[in-house]
Design a protein around this motif. Structure first.
Motif: not given
Length: 316
Positions: A273-287, A299-304
């Motif tokens: 849940r945390l991964f899916n919601e925080l990564s929206v419009e972000g850049n996923v580097t490791m699913p 691992e990912f960076s979010d839209k900000y």
């Protein structure tokens, strides 16, 4: 090596899921971390992973500024079957992708087979002639290719084993993960003096502490004294974690990728849940995936532009 049909065959078994291994071979941000043998580093200029697409990348010597220590390569993708196989025609080229006709070209065919706890990658490299094959072998194909695939395994497995030792349960927590170019120890001694706390577990763990293992080559003497992992409580139970990211192991550290907020939820469901919601419009580097080092991790960076890690520690 089969000289009759100008091929080299390689088999490599990874202690990881098919999804993770496929991602490591097809995501340019992950490929840049391990594809080149030390002391070389890969830097992707462009990648279009589809049949008819190509990957254009640079391989440069991190210990030299000489122009001749930099090579451009291009892989033209021929066939792709998702999470099963892909093939491509690799060549030396210039920065615009113009192929160097004087150098051999390699046709790669990579087949991925998932077993119970591991994934087997079967690789066939085919050349137009025996002389092309022998030239590639002479250039150090075996040694370089083996070294490239071992880079990331060794680092991640040792680091996450230490994290598991320091946190033997699934109680949720938030930590901050810091990467340094070689001065982690200096920084954490400073933080320790400010917060007046002590390091968790066995204190500062170094690359030289990695146990000898036939599966991995010994770490370079240059990095043996660097910090592999350290944890320090600061305020309100918050933990700072730190590591050195040595260029000798293929890591490129820069402002922006040197700090992550690491969330450690109590359940896999909450991790998703945390991964899916925080990564929206972000850049996923490791699913999110089960890792060979025992965690369910992403691992990912979010839209900000903020960097996040999600780590659920699987129960034994």
């Amino acid at each position: 090596m089969n000289k009759k049909n100008n091929t080299v065959h390689v088999q490599r078994e990874f202690d990881a899921s098919l999804e993770l291994v496929w991602e490591a071979w097809t995501n340019p941000e992950i490929l840049d971390q391990w594809w080149a043998p030390k002391p070389y580093q890969t830097k992707t200029k462009s990648m279009d992973f589809r049949e008819g697409g190509s990957w254009l990348y640079q391989m440069y010597n991190t210990q030299s500024e000489k122009q001749q220590e930099c090579h451009w390569c291009k892989n033209d993708y021929l066939k792709i079957v998702n999470q099963s196989m892909f093939s491509g025609l690799d060549a030396f080229c210039d920065e615009n992708g113009t192929v160097n006709q004087e150098m051999p070209r390699t046709q790669w065919t990579n087949v991925f087979t998932e077993n119970v706890d591991t994934t087997l990658v079967t690789i066939t490299a085919t050349y137009e002639s025996l002389s092309d094959l022998e030239k590639i072998i002479e250039m150090g194909f075996k040694e370089g290719f083996t070294m490239a695939m071992e880079n990331l395994d060794q680092y991640l497995e040792a680091q996450f084993q230490l994290r598991k030792q320091n946190k033997p349960n699934n109680k949720s927590r938030v930590t901050t993960y810091l990467n340094f170019s070689g001065n982690t120890e200096e920084a954490f001694i400073f933080y320790k003096s400010v917060f007046k706390t002590n390091f968790i577990g066995n204190g500062i763990q170094r690359f030289g502490d990695i146990p000898a293992d036939a599966a991995y080559p010994p770490v370079s003497n240059v990095i043996k004294n660097m910090v592999l992992h350290v944890e320090l409580p600061i305020l309100g139970g918050h933990i700072l974690m730190g590591t050195d990211a040595p260029k000798e192991m293929g890591f490129t550290l820069k402002q922006g990728n040197n700090m992550h907020i690491c969330l450690e939820p109590e359940t896999r469901e909450e991790a998703d849940r945390l991964f899916n919601e925080l990564s929206v419009e972000g850049n996923v580097t490791m699913p999110m995936a089960d890792m060979f080092f025992g965690s369910y991790f992403g691992e990912f960076s979010d839209k900000y532009g903020i960097n996040w890690m999600i780590n659920y520690q699987n129960k034994n």
